[in-house]
Design a protein around this motif. Structure first.
Motif, PDB file in Angstrom:
ATOM      1  N   ARG A  10       0.754  -1.345   0.113  1.00  0.00           N
ATOM      2  CA  ARG A  10       0.122  -0.113   0.033  1.00  0.00           C
ATOM      3  C   ARG A  10       0.979   1.208  -0.124  1.00  0.00           C
ATOM      4  NH1 ARG A  10      -4.933  -1.895  -0.345  1.00  0.00           N
ATOM      5  NH2 ARG A  10      -5.656  -3.589   0.907  1.00  0.00           N
ATOM      6  N   ASP A  13       1.804   1.994  -3.348  1.00  0.00           N
ATOM      7  CA  ASP A  13       0.720   2.557  -4.114  1.00  0.00           C
ATOM      8  C   ASP A  13       0.858   4.023  -3.869  1.00  0.00           C
ATOM      9  OD1 ASP A  13       0.047   0.214  -5.381  1.00  0.00           O
ATOM     10  OD2 ASP A  13      -1.419  -0.453  -3.749  1.00  0.00           O
ATOM     11  N   LYS A  16       3.536   5.668  -5.986  1.00  0.00           N
ATOM     12  CA  LYS A  16       3.008   5.578  -7.314  1.00  0.00           C
ATOM     13  C   LYS A  16       2.180   6.778  -7.563  1.00  0.00           C
ATOM     14  CE  LYS A  16       3.442   0.605  -8.103  1.00  0.00           C
ATOM     15  NZ  LYS A  16       2.716  -0.622  -8.162  1.00  0.00           N
ATOM     16  N   ALA A  61      -5.305   6.831  -3.109  1.00  0.00           N
ATOM     17  CA  ALA A  61      -4.132   6.821  -1.984  1.00  0.00           C
ATOM     18  C   ALA A  61      -4.234   7.253  -0.665  1.00  0.00           C
ATOM     19  CB  ALA A  61      -2.890   7.864  -2.794  1.00  0.00           C
TER      20      ALA A  61
END
Length: 155
Positions: A10, A13, A16, A61
């Motif tokens: 996570r 992520d 990202k 996010a």
């Protein structure tokens, strides 16, 4: 999927979500104040699709929260994010962009932006076909940050 824990996948992520210049520019705006999609579009000179997609990625996010105000979805820094490692990340972005010319220009355009009313002739949105329905007033962004988390006050 919202990223809300410290799982390494996570966290990857989350990183990202921050690996795109447009999303960093949007985060810069939301550090300044809460925004709707049309304000992001105006400040960054991007399309509605691009603004919405990138806001959604930041929301997923776990960096942003949202609320509805009539026709608008208002995005702001997540209060939960301000209280954990995401707040440190947001603070790092703010520090990195504080002297950036493009980021300063984006913030200036944000101060000049306004919440735009949808055109009255769009199907289902206008009242021109419904004379018995009163047209709602178009609210204009006041630039206030009601409900927005302040990273500076938490960290």
């Amino acid at each position: 999927m919202r990223i809300l824990d410290n799982n390494p996948d996570r966290l990857a992520d989350l990183m990202k979500a921050l690996s795109d210049a447009t999303r960093l520019r949007i985060l810069n705006l939301l550090i300044e104040r809460e925004c709707c999609v049309c304000e992001v579009m105006q400040a960054l000179s991007i399309s509605q699709t691009r603004a919405s997609r990138n806001l959604s990625q930041l929301y997923d996010a776990g960096l942003l929260a949202q609320r509805r105000e009539g026709l608008w979805t208002i995005y702001y820094l997540s209060p939960e994010a301000a209280a954990d490692h995401r707040g440190l990340i947001i603070q790092a972005v703010e520090e990195a962009l504080k002297d950036n010319d493009q980021a300063a220009a984006d913030r200036r355009r944000l101060r000049e932006s306004a919440r735009l009313c949808p055109p009255a002739d769009l199907p289902g949105l206008g009242t021109s076909n419904h004379p018995d329905i009163e047209e709602p007033a178009c609210p204009v962004s006041s630039g206030t940050d009601s409900g927005q988390a302040s990273i500076k006050g938490v960290i």
